[in-house]
Design an enzyme around this catalytic site. Structure first.
Site, PDB file in Angstrom:
ATOM      1  N   LYS A  29      37.764  37.284  35.575  1.00 54.06           N
ATOM      2  CA  LYS A  29      38.489  36.361  34.698  1.00 54.06           C
ATOM      3  C   LYS A  29      38.380  34.934  35.235  1.00 54.06           C
ATOM      4  CE  LYS A  29      41.474  40.192  33.587  1.00 54.06           C
ATOM      5  NZ  LYS A  29      42.680  40.937  33.954  1.00 54.06           N
ATOM      6  N   THR A  40      39.135  42.955  38.683  1.00 50.27           N
ATOM      7  CA  THR A  40      38.801  42.395  37.372  1.00 50.27           C
ATOM      8  C   THR A  40      39.324  40.959  37.258  1.00 50.27           C
ATOM      9  OG1 THR A  40      40.726  43.612  36.551  1.00 50.27           O
ATOM     10  CG2 THR A  40      38.555  44.500  36.018  1.00 50.27           C
ATOM     11  N   HIS A  92      39.139  55.263  40.660  1.00 43.99           N
ATOM     12  CA  HIS A  92      39.512  53.848  40.820  1.00 43.99           C
ATOM     13  C   HIS A  92      39.785  53.411  42.254  1.00 43.99           C
ATOM     14  CE1 HIS A  92      39.968  52.387  36.635  1.00 43.99           C
ATOM     15  NE2 HIS A  92      40.183  53.659  36.358  1.00 43.99           N
ATOM     16  N   LYS A 140      44.458  43.858  50.246  1.00 42.68           N
ATOM     17  CA  LYS A 140      44.047  42.654  49.515  1.00 42.68           C
ATOM     18  C   LYS A 140      44.163  41.402  50.393  1.00 42.68           C
ATOM     19  CE  LYS A 140      45.332  44.702  45.047  1.00 42.68           C
ATOM     20  NZ  LYS A 140      44.107  44.624  44.219  1.00 42.68           N
ATOM     21  N   LYS A 157      47.393  38.833  42.380  1.00 54.36           N
ATOM     22  CA  LYS A 157      47.099  40.270  42.315  1.00 54.36           C
ATOM     23  C   LYS A 157      48.276  40.978  42.960  1.00 54.36           C
ATOM     24  CE  LYS A 157      43.343  39.269  44.597  1.00 54.36           C
ATOM     25  NZ  LYS A 157      42.261  40.027  43.955  1.00 54.36           N
ATOM     26  N   ARG A 158      48.338  42.316  42.851  1.00 53.00           N
ATOM     27  CA  ARG A 158      49.408  43.032  43.527  1.00 53.00           C
ATOM     28  C   ARG A 158      49.389  42.722  45.022  1.00 53.00           C
ATOM     29  NH1 ARG A 158      52.522  46.930  40.468  1.00 53.00           N
ATOM     30  NH2 ARG A 158      53.327  47.516  42.493  1.00 53.00           N
TER      31      ARG A 158
END
Length: 841
Positions: A681, A677, A378, A575, A569-570
């Site tokens: 969405k 993911t 992952h 990110k 998101k986290r």
């Protein structure tokens, strides 16, 4: 003019919610009243909203139980190959509405509760999220369970029943504060304890080598108590099982070496054993080498393998009689999927069981093990890779360390035979890393002990074989595959966005819900005025609903006509929430500079949790809230720009925010986000994406057409080239005046006037040691955001791009992902067949 339909009447017209037949509604009402009566008989006269929720949950659960028993019976009769998905995380969210969707009960339950004078939505809000995951990895496991049941696979999810899930996040004076998530305090109507399947799990002790084999002795035993949760497929009468283990101390715990006066302490010390399933480790993409975590990993693996082998040995429903003893057949009847390296101990544990307990010879056992196990990777971030210290292993799991050494010895012999004289390759490929502190590299263990290794998006799988697993790829190229992630369209469209699901169903029918590729059928409506209008109308309704939610729960008023620009998101440096911050500041500065210009109004929303020990991530949250305090209170800006931090982002908040989004931000440095993911969405729910060519964004652009996403920034090759050349943030700072202005405002305390040096560390990081190269993508990002603003001024053209995105999102169903795992890794065939419902018998 007819008066507008009430919310209740409008919902009744949504066909995807199932039919509300009169008999059905009558039956549900009497079942509801029966459950309510038995709840209240116990101790109270007046029912609370929670009592009503439990009555409804138990009513819906009644509809599962017959199908659940029937499904397991069906599997025992057919004796199919079974799939075991082992994960330390299952981020399930709420269960009630999802169950109603999959059983086609939603309209009937709505009508029944309405006739009883209750509001079903209010009751749904009483349910606690099952937050047994951190983010993508745990939510993926939940989507996979839904798809495995919907595709008729004989599959089981195995994990840990954490007493405390991911913490609840509160924002206090702009800072994240964590609160324990006591999700079980009111009970969980969806689980069933199964004490009859309790299993012992051993720790510590030592090994004894005898002529007839190895014994692991003087161990401490902890009991694993299973709790089963039903997993219904979509309208196919199949109900699979998620089995989560809870740790229990044995009755004689610490009492064997009983000393005078030690009885009370011995009983109190039972907590030590039961701490194993107490709490989820709250790290996302970060390895923390704690003994308790390794205990959790072995606990789930040991209990699960005992269960797998028990089920393999007996084949008749409800029987405990041993029927099968030939372990050569194990890989024909069992597939084990390891969700990341967290359950990697399954490999040495399966070897221990086969060799030490079942007396197989090593080569036979190893062949069985490899053919049974498969591993999903992952992440490529080095700080996330699990590397356990040898001393910890020797102490906690001495037999497993011996087995790992033997696996490694044979593995290195194979490498040496294939690449004679290449000593460096041997070092790189060893399962045991030498150096300061010797460690076991769990990813290497997983690759060597599995027949298939996959990444989770094409670009990620390519990076694995080209970089961190290159040596292993050269040794065994046939092992490596790609399985691009997906999301379940049941939760992430039908359930959370029924308005959109209905607009789609009116055009192409309802079959897309189980075959999402059918969304391509929307392409013929891309220029259809009525369809464009319907899509835009649903989005506007979702925005109004979310705005009302924010006003009620966060006390913030937002402009529903502004662009809803969302990054959820986290919180992590890779990110790049900080890149988003720099855009917000730049846009703010531009509005201040030319306040009379026609600016596209935006509401920027950022949400996500920071790991409690991740200082930089917590500072990033503080920076977002600080920027919001300044921008939101500047009268010159008004409601043209608002910044909101979405507190306590979780599955249930995602279900409300995602359908309301106009713009989805997916802006990680190319080569760092394995897949993502959330990106899928947003795409399915009619948002446009601004993103880098990273993770599944690459495939999203392929499916929707790259002109229909806002793609910017460096590609993987550019990042590699910049690493070679050397990244110097100061060059960008000096060359780009707006970047310089924004950074100077942050460092001078413009956004933190009471503590001017509050963000000194972040400034220092961005200027001198930013691994994720925020400044390198700044210029292109700002330009790309200008294109976003321009397009948003043309609602019709914007909505056309939205339609291309929805039509192109079929690939990103987890049904497609799971069908590929099934055929290409597990060797089982998915089916859309229905089995008979219990009442059709």
């Amino acid at each position: 003019m007819s008066k507008p339909l009430s919310d209740h009447d409008r919902k009744k017209q949504i066909s995807v919610r199932g039919l509300a037949g009169v008999e059905n509604v009558t039956e549900l009402k009497s079942s509801f009243n029966r459950h309510l009566h038995f709840t209240l008989v116990k101790d109270r006269i007046v029912a609370t909203k929670r009592d009503y929720y439990f009555a409804l949950a138990n009513t819906v659960r009644d509809h599962l139980v017959g199908r659940w028993i029937r499904t397991q019976q069906h599997y025992y009769e057919k004796d199919p190959k079974r799939v075991y998905y082992i994960s330390l995380e299952f981020y399930m969210g709420r269960t009630l509405q999802n169950t109603m969707v999959n059983l086609a009960l939603e309209n009937a339950c709505d009508e029944a509760t309405y006739q009883l004078g209750l509001d079903m939505e209010e009751l749904q809000e009483m349910e606690e999220d099952a937050g047994l995951g951190n983010g993508g990895l745990g939510r993926l496991a939940a989507c996979f369970l839904d798809s495995m049941a919907s595709l008729g696979l004989a599959a089981y999810g195995y994990g840990i029943r954490y007493e405390f899930g991911i913490f609840n996040q509160k924002i206090v004076n702009g800072w994240q504060v964590e609160e324990a998530d006591d999700w079980l305090r009111f009970g969980n109507p969806w689980e069933k304890a199964r004490p009859e399947y309790m299993r012992p799990v051993k720790f510590y002790g030592r090994t004894e080598h005898h002529p007839d084999g190895v014994k692991w002795v003087d161990t401490q035993v902890v009991l694993a108590l299973p709790y089963d949760t039903p997993i219904p497929g979509y309208r196919n009468n199949i109900v699979n099982t998620m089995r989560l283990w809870s740790a229990k101390a044995p009755c004689d715990f610490n009492l064997k070496d009983f000393n005078v006066g030690g009885y009370i302490q011995a009983v109190l010390d039972r907590n030590l054993a039961e701490n194993i399933s107490r709490v989820l480790y709250p790290n996302d993409n970060f390895f923390e080498g704690k003994e308790l975590r390794l205990k959790q990993e072995y606990f789930v693996v040991s209990a699960t393998l005992q269960d797998i082998i028990r089920r393999f040995k007996v084949s008749k429903f409800g029987s405990r009689e041993v029927v099968r003893t030939d372990f050569n057949k194990l890989p024909d009847k069992v597939a084990i999927q390891l969700n990341d390296t967290h359950p990697a101990m399954a490999i040495p544990e399966l070897m221990r069981v086969l060799v030490d307990e079942e007396q197989l010879d090593w080569d036979k056992a190893w062949d069985i093990c490899v053919r049974t196990c498969a591993y999903t990777n992952h992440t490529v971030l080095p700080e996330a890779l699990e590397r356990w210290p040898i001393d910890l292993f020797a102490h906690l799991l001495p037999r497993h360390l011996e087995i790992i050494y033997e696996i490694n010895r044979r593995h290195l012999e194979n490498v040496a035979a294939r690449f004679p004289g290449d000593h460096e390759r041997l070092c790189r490929m060893s399962l045991v890393e030498e150096g300061g502190q010797k460690r076991v590299n769990m990813a290497h263990l997983c690759i060597v002990g599995s027949h298939a290794v996959n990444g989770v998006a094409q670009i990620h799988s390519d990076i694995l074989t080209a970089t961190i697993f290159k040596d292993f790829y050269e040794m065994d190229p046939h092992k490596f595959q790609n399985k691009t992630n997906g999301i379940t369209p049941r939760r992430w469209l039908v359930m959370c966005n029924p308005g959109l699901a209905e607009v789609i169903a009116e055009r192409i029918g309802e079959d897309f819900i189980r075959d999402l590729d059918q969304l391509k059928g929307l392409l013929k409506y891309v220029n259809d005025e009525a369809f464009i209008r319907d899509i835009a109308k649903v989005k506007q309704e979702n925005k109004l609903k979310f705005a009302a939610h924010l006003e009620e729960h966060y006390k913030v008023k937002i402009n529903p006509n502004s662009m809803f620009d969302i990054q959820v998101k986290r919180i992590h440096e890779y990110k790049r929430q900080l890149l988003n911050c720099l855009h917000m500041i730049t846009y703010y500065n531009r509005i201040k500079k030319e306040p009379n210009k026609q600016w596209t109004p935006r509401t920027v929303m950022i949400g996500g949790k920071a790991a409690p020990g991740y200082h930089t991530a917590k500072m990033i949250i503080r920076m977002i809230t600080a920027i919001g305090e300044v921008i939101n209170n500047d009268p010159v800006v008004g409601d043209r720009l608002k910044v909101i931090f979405l507190e306590n982002y979780r599955v249930t908040l995602a279900e409300k925010a995602i359908p309301a989004a106009d713009l989805s931000q997916q802006i990680s440095t190319a080569g760092t986000e394995a897949s993502g993911t959330g990106n899928m969405k947003f795409m399915l729910n009619g948002a446009l994406t601004i993103g880098t060519m990273d993770g599944a964004n690459v495939e999203m652009a392929e499916e929707a057409g790259d002109g229909n996403l806002f793609i910017f920034g460096m590609r993987v090759d550019d990042v590699t080239a910049l690493d070679k050349k050397g990244y110097h943030a100061v060059d960008y700072y000096n060359r780009l005046p707006e970047l310089k202005q924004a950074m100077d405002q942050i460092s001078s305390g413009f956004f933190s006037p009471k503590q001017p040096d509050l963000f000194k560390e972040i400034v220092d990081m961005l200027m001198h040691h930013d691994r994720f190269k925020v400044f390198a993508d700044y210029e292109d990002y700002i330009k790309c955001q200008e294109q976003v603003n321009e397009l948003y001024k043309n609602p019709k053209e914007w909505t056309k791009k939205v339609i291309y995105n929805i039509a192109g999102s079929g690939k990103f169903s987890s049904d497609r992902t799971i069908a590929q795992y099934a055929r290409e890794i597990w060797g089982v065939e998915p089916t859309l067949e229905k089995i008979p419902a219990p009442d059709d018998i």
